[in-house]
Write an enzyme that holds these catalytic residues in place. Structure first.
Site, PDB file in Angstrom:
ATOM      1  CB  CYS A   1      -0.882  -0.056   1.246  1.00  0.00           C
ATOM      2  SG  CYS A   1      -1.455   1.516   1.839  1.00  0.00           S
ATOM      3  CD  GLU A   2       0.190   5.340  -4.119  1.00  0.00           C
ATOM      4  OE1 GLU A   2       0.935   4.894  -4.997  1.00  0.00           O
ATOM      5  OE2 GLU A   2      -0.566   6.318  -4.283  1.00  0.00           O
ATOM      6  CG  HIS A   3      -2.451   5.791   0.860  1.00  0.00           C
ATOM      7  ND1 HIS A   3      -3.566   5.107   0.427  1.00  0.00           N
ATOM      8  CD2 HIS A   3      -2.309   6.840   0.020  1.00  0.00           C
ATOM      9  CE1 HIS A   3      -4.061   5.719  -0.628  1.00  0.00           C
ATOM     10  NE2 HIS A   3      -3.325   6.767  -0.891  1.00  0.00           N
ATOM     11  CG  HIS A   4      -1.245   3.193   5.480  1.00  0.00           C
ATOM     12  ND1 HIS A   4      -2.310   2.960   4.639  1.00  0.00           N
ATOM     13  CD2 HIS A   4      -1.615   4.196   6.309  1.00  0.00           C
ATOM     14  CE1 HIS A   4      -3.299   3.788   4.956  1.00  0.00           C
ATOM     15  NE2 HIS A   4      -2.902   4.549   5.960  1.00  0.00           N
TER      16      HIS A   4
ATOM     17  CG  HIS B   1      -5.898  -3.178   2.345  1.00  0.00           C
ATOM     18  ND1 HIS B   1      -5.296  -2.231   1.551  1.00  0.00           N
ATOM     19  CD2 HIS B   1      -6.774  -3.832   1.560  1.00  0.00           C
ATOM     20  CE1 HIS B   1      -5.809  -2.308   0.329  1.00  0.00           C
ATOM     21  NE2 HIS B   1      -6.707  -3.271   0.308  1.00  0.00           N
TER      22      HIS B   1
ATOM     23  CD  GLN C   1      -8.358  -4.053  -3.014  1.00  0.00           C
ATOM     24  OE1 GLN C   1      -7.904  -4.104  -1.878  1.00  0.00           O
ATOM     25  NE2 GLN C   1      -9.507  -4.617  -3.340  1.00  0.00           N
TER      26      GLN C   1
ATOM     27  CB  CYS D   1      -2.757   0.024   6.365  1.00  0.00           C
ATOM     28  SG  CYS D   1      -3.717  -0.098   4.856  1.00  0.00           S
TER      29      CYS D   1
END
Ligand SMILES: [Zn+2]
Length: 124
Positions: A13-16, A82, A54, A84
């Site tokens: 996941c690119e955010h977390h 996920h 996703q 996260c």
């Protein structure tokens, strides 16, 4: 209709910067051209092996198949667990996200879409 389901993927996941992973289900409605069945999981891998979201990955897989095959329709459904989501709060530990992207017949024709959704909901 060609359906390939339960393609395992593993992404980040690119955010977390935490893993998310699950199964991809892909279908297309051929328009004369077909590709080797092993190419579909390879396309899924190509987009999962990078920082991802996703929703975007779902769309990228569908658009790539659409570009390569110019089929009459493409459908992609991704189920993702996920880390996260799971690491925050006990309530969310068993939740997973489902994303879908439909093009052509799968978007326009409810019967075609239902057939696809029925196939992917069948357990082996
Ligand atoms: Zn995340």
């Amino acid at each position: 209709m060609v359906t390939i389901k339960d393609i395992d993927y593993f992404s980040l996941c690119e955010h977390h910067l935490l893993p998310f992973f699950g199964k991809a289900h892909v279908a297309y409605f051929p328009n004369g051209k077909i590709i080797g069945l092993s190419k579909i999981p390879r396309i899924v891998n190509m987009f999962s092996h990078r920082l991802q979201v996703q929703e975007r990955m779902t769309q990228q897989i569908a658009e790539t198949i659409n570009d390569v095959l110019t089929p009459k329709g493409v459908a992609v459904v991704l189920e993702g667990e996920h880390m996260c989501m799971q690491m925050r709060g006990v309530e969310k530990q068993n939740s997973y996200a489902t994303t879908s992207f439909m093009m052509g017949y799968f978007r326009e024709d409810p019967k075609t879409r239902d057939e696809f959704l029925k196939i992917i909901s069948m357990r082996k």
